[in-house]
Design an enzyme around this catalytic site. Sequence first.
Site, short mmCIF file in Angstrom:
data_model
loop_
_atom_site.label_atom_id
_atom_site.label_comp_id
_atom_site.label_asym_id
_atom_site.label_seq_id
_atom_site.Cartn_x
_atom_site.Cartn_y
_atom_site.Cartn_z
N ASP A 176 -141.39 32.04 83.20
CA ASP A 176 -140.97 33.34 82.67
C ASP A 176 -139.99 33.15 81.53
OD1 ASP A 176 -140.48 36.01 82.32
OD2 ASP A 176 -139.32 36.28 84.14
N GLU B 135 -136.62 40.40 76.27
CA GLU B 135 -137.42 41.21 77.17
C GLU B 135 -136.63 41.53 78.42
OE1 GLU B 135 -140.34 41.86 80.56
OE2 GLU B 135 -138.82 40.33 80.35
N ASP C 86 -147.19 37.14 80.11
CA ASP C 86 -145.85 37.18 80.72
C ASP C 86 -145.95 37.32 82.23
OD1 ASP C 86 -143.13 37.29 81.15
OD2 ASP C 86 -142.93 39.39 80.57
#
Lengths: 462, 462
Positions: free
Chosen positions: A296, A330, A358
Amino acid sequence: MKKIAIITITVLLSISLYAQSDVNTDSVKIREIYTEALKNGRSYNWLNQLTKKVGHRLAGSEGDKNAVAWAKAELEKLGLTKVWLQPVTVPHWIRGDKEEAYIKTKYGKFNVNIRALGGSIATPKKGLLADVIEVKSLEEVEKLGDKVKGKIVFYNRAMPAERIETMSAYGATVDQRVYGAAVAGKYGAVGAIVRSMSTKIDNVPHTGTMRYGDIDENQKIPTAAISTNGAEMLSNLLKQKGEMELQFYFKQNCENLPDTQSFNVIGELKGLHFPDEIILVGGHLDSWDLGEGAHDDGAGVVQSMEVLRLFKDLKIKPKRTIRVVLFANEEFGLSGGTTYAAEAKKNKEKHIVALESDAGGFTPRGFGITSNDNNYNQILEWKSLFEPYNIHIFARGGGGADIGPLKNQDNVLLGLKPDSQRYFDYHHTEVDVFEAVNKRELELGAASMASIIYLFDQYGIK
Amino acid sequence: MKKIAIITITVLLSISLYAQSDVNTDSVKIREIYTEALKNGRSYNWLNQLTKKVGHRLAGSEGDKNAVAWAKAELEKLGLTKVWLQPVTVPHWIRGDKEEAYIKTKYGKFNVNIRALGGSIATPKKGLLADVIEVKSLEEVEKLGDKVKGKIVFYNRAMPAERIETMSAYGATVDQRVYGAAVAGKYGAVGAIVRSMSTKIDNVPHTGTMRYGDIDENQKIPTAAISTNGAEMLSNLLKQKGEMELQFYFKQNCENLPDTQSFNVIGELKGLHFPDEIILVGGHLDSWDLGEGAHDDGAGVVQSMEVLRLFKDLKIKPKRTIRVVLFANEEFGLSGGTTYAAEAKKNKEKHIVALESDAGGFTPRGFGITSNDNNYNQILEWKSLFEPYNIHIFARGGGGADIGPLKNQDNVLLGLKPDSQRYFDYHHTEVDVFEAVNKRELELGAASMASIIYLFDQYGIK
């Protein structure tokens, strides 16, 4: 002689244009993409650099700056048409010292692992000791109301194991992490401890974003994630609370600093025939400040870079403009994605397709698709091209957080769907490191992304 | 009153029989199976016991005996109709001391990791030092003929990375490991070193079975697997051999002892309506003597046990007999499987279906199927029942090594097909340990197996 040459060229061009809309050609090209990604792939080596040389890279941190510099330099080496940085305002939260926590009982103290949630305020300097009240939902706190006053609210609703997709199990529980402190604070609680968003029982706390929303400043309370093992222990001990004289202690000195600047890192291969039609592929460059942000979203970053590398090294000249965007921030409110979309609108850019990776660098299973019926049906027609690669999910809905703001009624948003079973073993933790990523799984994801981008480049959208 | 009761029972029975052949009922039952496996699954805990308490368990070893005792005891706790041991003659090979190996050059010695192949003879006591000749295939050695005399033949054909299924890449290279020493020995080579069967570049050698076949006793030469990193290094140094004065040294004192006895561990739930129709589910209890045999095949063992546990705890009364078989000695010549099939034939048992899990405890993707067209088409009709669980591969061909000898023209052999990308990171090595298995992936496999067994129990074969 000259005339013959021109005719020959025209014929050859026609043949070549005809061939390009042929299913056999597509299947050969896709096979080339997978072979190149698996035999000479760059994504794994890039991931090694990003995780080990740069490391974690929370928005606004030193790592974030290094990641931007690294990504820009690597994209520049690819010989793209253009590489640039787009400034983005990002929040700047710092964790401070390592958190401390224990369960205090009359039989002694039991240490447990916690990690402050991103955006949380600190506890008092000496930490916070209070009675604990266990709940399973925000609604339960609303019902308890003033009964939580002066207490630490312990959110302990586990991710439902029976859901096949772990993303769905995450969606069913993450409200505790995001809004837990705000709801508990509103009723006078002094802290909020949240069971880690994980399908695994272990000692690893999972951080993540939280929001105070519009509650009063004096209602803001510190909040942290506790490992699933810690949560089970706390819950079990609470069942004997009467005898135990149980209280919970935690200390964290995290801090919200003024906003600062980061960048979306962007590169593109200009299209030969329809340069104004942009096909975007991306992931987010920022990560949490634990571990190395390998799944991630290091995986999504290097897979997106690999898509352009594959086009270059396989000498695929795109008809449309293929753009890689490595989004800033993000994790902490999506300012990279919203800034990008606002700039695109201002510059009247036409994004026909955007694909985000993602969801981890695991074996790809398919795509989530947000589009109109025509484009969805077009993708379904490509399904058999993906069968040899075990890509079988073409689900409606999905895309990615960063590309969400680009949605309009005509374009297509796609999200790579990797196998989800292991994702929440690593998500937002110190164990999300390079070693948790399998080379072939990562490469298959990159090849799947390049293949669908190739098809959209060939045929456009409807 | 009595008459009414009988009528009521008859009506209820009819309803229940009708309901059992209903797709909705099947889908509800399969959902129950997955939920139970994911929420209250026993497979992961069993795997923990088998790997950590028993450990590795090569046929004939102490671990093998302990595994048999453990498996029998655990099956007995399940309250099956019957649990028993079936004696099997197994080979008994021991590895002896840890192997040693280095590449000798005029610039010094470079240590490399090797592991003797199962069945290999020892080197001379002081080890073996000789010139090296690198080849890519058995055919190359046949062509070289006497040129390999007195040398160590180094088989270095890598698993082809571009194959999507790693099992297929394994199939394309494993002949080097199985027959490499026999072919090289025939032409007077003194040793055979084989590149590890792995898709990963690391320092972990992968053992596995080898066969001398019918060559003369004096043509038998010692053979070992070298790690992929070691193979790359050796190959690179060989390219500069002229300057290097390169030789290879290795020492191993493995030994083939007389055959000994082990057991197939068997348990069954007797069928209510068609007790003579046997549906078998199994894996192999033996493992290599490195690591803990977690993926190979601890996973298959505990998943098979879990199928019967699920039937018991979900109170599914099977119409047919469901039998779990934990086979002895798959790794060393398959005597568990052949003994089982011979006994079944002798006792005129009718095995209508046999399902094996022996491809690792990874996310299940589907099944390999060896059957006639009618039964294959029947399975295809069930495909939609598996869609919610992302089970999508229903491929012709496949089954499992242990159940292969049970094949006849009427019955159905099935192999669970898990995702194959990580399998050869662990296969036959010291890193095939409990920690390499993900709980949810293992449980999803067990649930998928139980679901297809459930359907075969309901509907039989055609």
